[in-house]
Design an enzyme around this catalytic site. Structure first.
Site, PDB file in Angstrom:
ATOM      1  N   HIS A 371      29.093  40.227  85.496  1.00 57.39           N
ATOM      2  CA  HIS A 371      29.544  39.271  84.487  1.00 57.39           C
ATOM      3  C   HIS A 371      28.788  39.328  83.175  1.00 57.39           C
ATOM      4  CE1 HIS A 371      32.489  36.734  86.604  1.00 57.39           C
ATOM      5  NE2 HIS A 371      31.816  37.074  87.689  1.00 57.39           N
ATOM      6  N   LYS A 562      32.229  25.733  74.675  1.00 52.93           N
ATOM      7  CA  LYS A 562      31.679  26.731  75.599  1.00 52.93           C
ATOM      8  C   LYS A 562      30.193  26.473  75.685  1.00 52.93           C
ATOM      9  CE  LYS A 562      33.527  29.908  72.880  1.00 52.93           C
ATOM     10  NZ  LYS A 562      34.137  30.896  73.761  1.00 52.93           N
ATOM     11  N   ARG A 563      29.505  27.140  76.617  1.00 52.47           N
ATOM     12  CA  ARG A 563      28.048  26.998  76.665  1.00 52.47           C
ATOM     13  C   ARG A 563      27.474  27.276  75.270  1.00 52.47           C
ATOM     14  NH1 ARG A 563      25.293  26.099  81.450  1.00 52.47           N
ATOM     15  NH2 ARG A 563      23.708  25.912  79.861  1.00 52.47           N
ATOM     16  N   LYS A 568      27.176  33.377  71.418  1.00 51.04           N
ATOM     17  CA  LYS A 568      28.497  32.771  71.212  1.00 51.04           C
ATOM     18  C   LYS A 568      28.668  32.260  69.781  1.00 51.04           C
ATOM     19  CE  LYS A 568      29.231  31.448  76.099  1.00 51.04           C
ATOM     20  NZ  LYS A 568      30.611  31.874  76.441  1.00 51.04           N
ATOM     21  N   THR A 670      37.170  33.050  79.160  1.00 49.03           N
ATOM     22  CA  THR A 670      38.416  32.546  79.737  1.00 49.03           C
ATOM     23  C   THR A 670      38.900  31.354  78.920  1.00 49.03           C
ATOM     24  OG1 THR A 670      37.080  31.265  81.300  1.00 49.03           O
ATOM     25  CG2 THR A 670      38.083  33.292  82.123  1.00 49.03           C
ATOM     26  N   LYS A 674      42.847  30.003  77.829  1.00 54.75           N
ATOM     27  CA  LYS A 674      43.385  28.644  77.996  1.00 54.75           C
ATOM     28  C   LYS A 674      43.981  28.147  76.688  1.00 54.75           C
ATOM     29  CE  LYS A 674      39.436  27.681  80.996  1.00 54.75           C
ATOM     30  NZ  LYS A 674      38.060  27.120  80.927  1.00 54.75           N
TER      31      LYS A 674
HETATM   32  C1  LIG Z   1      36.886  27.752  80.681  1.00 56.86           C
HETATM   33  C2  LIG Z   1      35.590  27.054  80.749  1.00 56.86           C
HETATM   34  C3  LIG Z   1      34.413  27.723  80.396  1.00 56.86           C
HETATM   35  C4  LIG Z   1      34.409  29.145  79.887  1.00 56.86           C
HETATM   36  O1  LIG Z   1      34.566  29.114  78.488  1.00 56.86           O
HETATM   37  P1  LIG Z   1      34.290  30.401  77.581  1.00 56.86           P
HETATM   38  O2  LIG Z   1      34.771  29.977  76.241  1.00 56.86           O
HETATM   39  O3  LIG Z   1      35.101  31.503  78.140  1.00 56.86           O
HETATM   40  O4  LIG Z   1      32.834  30.648  77.612  1.00 56.86           O
HETATM   41  C5  LIG Z   1      33.224  27.037  80.467  1.00 56.86           C
HETATM   42  N1  LIG Z   1      33.173  25.760  80.860  1.00 56.86           N
HETATM   43  C6  LIG Z   1      34.277  25.071  81.186  1.00 56.86           C
HETATM   44  C7  LIG Z   1      34.156  23.647  81.601  1.00 56.86           C
HETATM   45  C8  LIG Z   1      35.521  25.688  81.147  1.00 56.86           C
HETATM   46  O5  LIG Z   1      36.620  25.009  81.507  1.00 56.86           O
END
Ligand SMILES: *Cc1c(COP(=O)(O)O)cnc(C)c1O
Length: 823
Positions: A371, A562-563, A568, A670, A674
């Protein structure tokens, strides 16, 4: 290691009475809810609290799920199907009720039943706590995969840890992140079944004794792993799989002798040590004690899971040697990588196989998903620590290493440096066990999570192992489940999609393509816009209640969630916001596009710069949101405690999705998928899955900017001078100067000096290097926004063309190309 209590063989006789599926008739549901309230919770409807109603409803849904669960289990047994075992340190599940109800097809009936009882489903739904047993994308992927495996009818078990406190709850105090324990089990967990009969012994430390070829390990410490099962329902209840999470228990909870002798703490020591094992996700690991706990957790759940897998296999099939035909074990990143050594130990020491046969079985059973390429995230453990906690595994790892390095030398094409890179032991400085290499050599398949990431994996971390075993690396681009991330979070868009594309979209998201044909249709555009507007109005209310900021739903909602991590690049987003703020103040006469920037995410507790970036977002928000000269066209808010439920509220309300990582550093993402499924446009770099999203959406429907992964690598190799770039960009220079000189932190003018100095001196994450391209891309976005028809057509096309990014597609590829199971 022996099982504490053998569990009984699953009954499979087909003449067993079939549990009758409970009716979904609303009157029957209402009756059952009152029944659970009375007999399970012990409350009368007149005194029941909303939490009691929630529990009663979950119990009623659960009963119906259980019926399908048993049918699925019997079916797998009867057909002697191959099972998939997904081992993951994280399962970021979120709330389960709506998911289970919707996949069971019970939503409308339940709504009706509850309204008969005078209870509002939407109200009690909000009370369900998030199961936050994960950190970010990797954990959420595991949750999407569990749902997809059930939906495409693959017999599967998820294995992980039942953390008493999962991911921390984030609060803001004066704009700073504060971490508090998440108490998701406070009111009990009606979804889970405690399996006292499924407990295994887990050992640590002690010594090994050889007698000829056979080895006995006598651990110094022993614990029990106790199973808790949660049923995971697939779409249309096709199948129900099991998520099995382990809790650590002391074997000897209370040493009564010691207690009576007055050593009260000593008598409870085992209890406390056991409790620590399944207490929190990712204990801070800067201290040696924190590191040790982390390795203990990894071994704890790997060992319990493997013992359970082997027990089930032998009970059904008798012979251990057929394991690879009947079990596929997927390691979600390196956290369960010690499984390779543990499986070898169980096969050799417990099942009496010789090393060669055990190694063959292990490799044919295990597969590994990588990952991340970030060097700091590739796990390795100091040899002395590993040896002390897992002496038998250390010996096996040396044996495995000798075997692999012999194969490498026999190939005759590798120099000493390459051999050293392939070794399971890092000999540079303090000797360490490389978990990535262990997972690689013990697996028949190593997959990356996007095309770009997989190619980079071959060139970087696993360059030499890939030369030695060139057929093992393959790609499986991530996906997300459309049931949760379209139908449940955005029911109106789902309805519109169904009207256009038919009822099959949730079984086959590719059917969304039918929306393409209506993208330019004015009626479709208006319907789409009204849906987005309503989602934005709901989010607007939530923003008001969470942080007190009013946001007009007609502004552009620009979202980065995101984190919080430097790669990022939330900092790039904030710096651009500051530059834009400056531009608006200098040119108030221009026709600015009203925009609100929304940011949310948690920073690792020990990650100083990430926490500082959160504070910066809040400092900048305070100044900008209070400036009457700009507040009509620019606002910014940081929403606390990002989790699955907050994502579910934000994703459908986004106009613009920020996916702006430094190219080459985001394995897949991911969140990006979404957003696009829900009709947001993406502004992003050519990183991770963005690359493939551009191919599917069409280059003209996504806003791409900045350096490519190859350009980033070249720049780093050349050694570039960020000051030169800054000097050439007045907007960037001005924004950086404002931040570092304390314009946004008058109470502590030096607060951001070091953070910005990092950009000026090395700019590892290319914030300065990409700034101008990013700012220009944002002005392109403004221009698109002004032409609403074009924007809406692009948004609809994004939604229409994301079918590839369903986790059903990903899971089918794993099934066919890695696990060799047929859905
Ligand atoms: C989808 C999701 C992530 C992943 O987000 P990225 O933008 O791909 O880093 C992290 N935390 C939560 C709660 C999510 O639903």
């Amino acid at each position: 290691m022996t099982q504490a209590q053998p569990s009984r063989v699953v009954a499979v006789a087909s003449d067993l009475p079939q549990a009758t599926p409970k009716s979904s008739d609303p009157a029957r549901l209402a009756h059952d809810i009152v029944d659970r309230l009375t007999y399970r919770i012990g409350k009368d409807a007149t005194v029941a609290t909303p939490d009691d109603w929630l529990t009663a409803v979950i119990l009623v849904v659960r009963d119906r799920v259980v019926t399908r669960w048993m049918e699925s289990t019997r079916d797998t047994y009867r057909k002697e199907s191959k099972r998939v075992y997904y081992l993951s340190m994280e399962f970021l599940i979120g709330r389960l009720m709506r998911d289970a109800m919707s996949n069971m097809g019970l939503v409308e009936e339940m709504q009706e039943a509850l309204s008969e009882l005078g209870v509002e489903l939407d109200l009690i739904r909000e009370l369900e706590p998030d199961a936050a047993l994960g950190n970010g994308g990797l954990g959420r992927l595991a949750a999407c995969f569990m749902e997809s495996m059930a939906s495409v009818d693959i017999p599967a078990y998820g294995y992980g840890i039942r953390y008493q406190n999962g991911m921390f709850r984030q609060e803001l105090s004066d704009g700073w992140q504060v971490e508090l324990p998440e108490t998701w089990l406070e009111h009990g967990n009606p979804w889970e079944f405690e399996r006292r009969e499924s407990a295994y012994e887990i050992g640590f430390g002690g010594e090994t004794k050889f007698d000829g070829n056979s080895c006995t390990w006598r651990p110094a410490e022993r614990f029990h792993a106790e199973a808790f099962d949660t049923p995971i329902v697939g779409w249309q209840a096709k199948r129900v799989n099991t998520l099995r999470l382990w809790r650590a228990e002391p074997i000897d909870p209370l040493k009564l002798d010691a207690f009576n002798a007055g050593d009260h703490m000593g008598a409870l020591r085992d209890s406390n040590k056991a409790e620590a094992l399944s207490r929190v996700l990712y204990p801070a690991d800067e201290t040696p004690a924190g590191q040790e706990l982390r390795l203990r957790q990894e071994y704890f759940f790997s060992s319990a899971s493997l013992q359970d897998i082997l027990r089930r296999h032998v009970q059904q099939f008798g012979r251990i040697t057929s394991l690879p035909e009947k079990a596929a074990i997927q390691l979600n990143d390196t956290h369960p990588a010690v499984s390779v050594a543990e499986l070898m130990r169980l096969l050799i020491d417990e099942h009496g196989l010789d090393f060669d046969l055990a190694w063959d079985i292990t490799k044919r059973t295990v597969a590994y998903t990588n990952h991340t390429l970030l060097p700091e995230a590739l796990e390795s453990w100091p040899v002395p620590l590993f040896e002390r906690l897992l002496p038998r595994h250390m010996q096996l790892i040396y044996q495995i290493n000798a075997r692999v390095l012999k194969e490498a030398r026999a190939a005759g094409t590798f120099d000493d440096e390459q051999i050293a890179a392939m070794s399971l032991i890092d000999e540079n400085g303090e000797r360490r066990v490389r978990m990535g290499n262990l997972a690689f050599v013990g697996a028949h398949s190593i997959n990356g999570v996007s095309g770009l990431h997989t190619e980079l994996m071959k060139k970087t971390v696993f360059h030499d192992l890939h030369q030695l075993y060139p057929l093992r690396i393959n790609n499986k681009t991530n996906g997300v489940t459309p049931r949760r991330w379209l139908a449940q979070v955005n029911p109106e868009l789902y309805e519109m999609a169904r009207d256009v594309a038919g009822d099959g979209i949730l079984s086959d998201l590719e059917q969304m393509k039918a929306l393409d044909a209506v993208a330019d249709d004015v009626n479709a555009q208006h319907r789409f816009a009204a849906i987005k507007r309503a989602n934005k109005a709901r989010l607007s209310d939530l923003i008001k209640s969470r942080v007190g900021l009013s946001v007009d739903p007609d502004m552009m909602f620009d979202i980065q969630i995101k984190r919080i991590h430097e790669y990022k690049r939330q900092l790039l987003n904030i710096v651009e916001t500051v530059a834009l703020y400056d531009q608006i103040r200098s040119h108030p006469e221009r026709d600015w596009v009203p925009r609100v920037k929304l940011i949310a995410g948690k920073a690792a507790a020990s990650y100083h710069n990430a926490k500082l970036i959160i504070k910066l977002a809040n400092d900048v928000a305070r100044v900008i949101n209070n400036d009457p000269a700009t507040r009509d066209v620019l606002r910014i808010a940081f929403l606390p405690n990002y989790n699955v439920s907050l994502a579910e509220a934000m994703v459908p309300a986004a106009d613009l999705s920020e996916q702006i990582s430094t190219a080459g550093m985001e394995a897949s993402g991911t969140g990006n998928m979404k957003f696009a499924i829900n009709g947001a446009l993406t502004i992003g770099t050519l990183d991770g899955a963005n690359v493939e999203m551009r191919e599917h959406a069409g280059h003209e429907n996504i806003v791409i900017f900045g350096l490519t992964a190859a350009e980033v690598a070249a720049k780093r190799a050349e050694g570039y001078d960020p000051e030169e770039v800054i000097a050439a960009s007045p907007e960037l220079a001005q924004a950086l100067t404002a931040i570092e000189s304390g314009v946004f932190s008058p109470d502590d003018r030096n607060r951001y000096r070091d953070l910005i100095a990092g950009v000026r001196l090395s700019d590892w994450f290319m914030v300065a290097a990409d700034f101008d391209a990013y700012a220009a891309a944002q002005r392109d976005v403004d221009a698109l926004w002004r032409d609403r028809a074009t924007w809406r057509a692009m948004a609809i096309r994004n939604s229409a063309r994301m079918g590839y990014f369903s986790s059903d597609r990903t899971i089918r590829q794993y099934a066919r190309e890695i696990w060799n199971v047929l859905p």
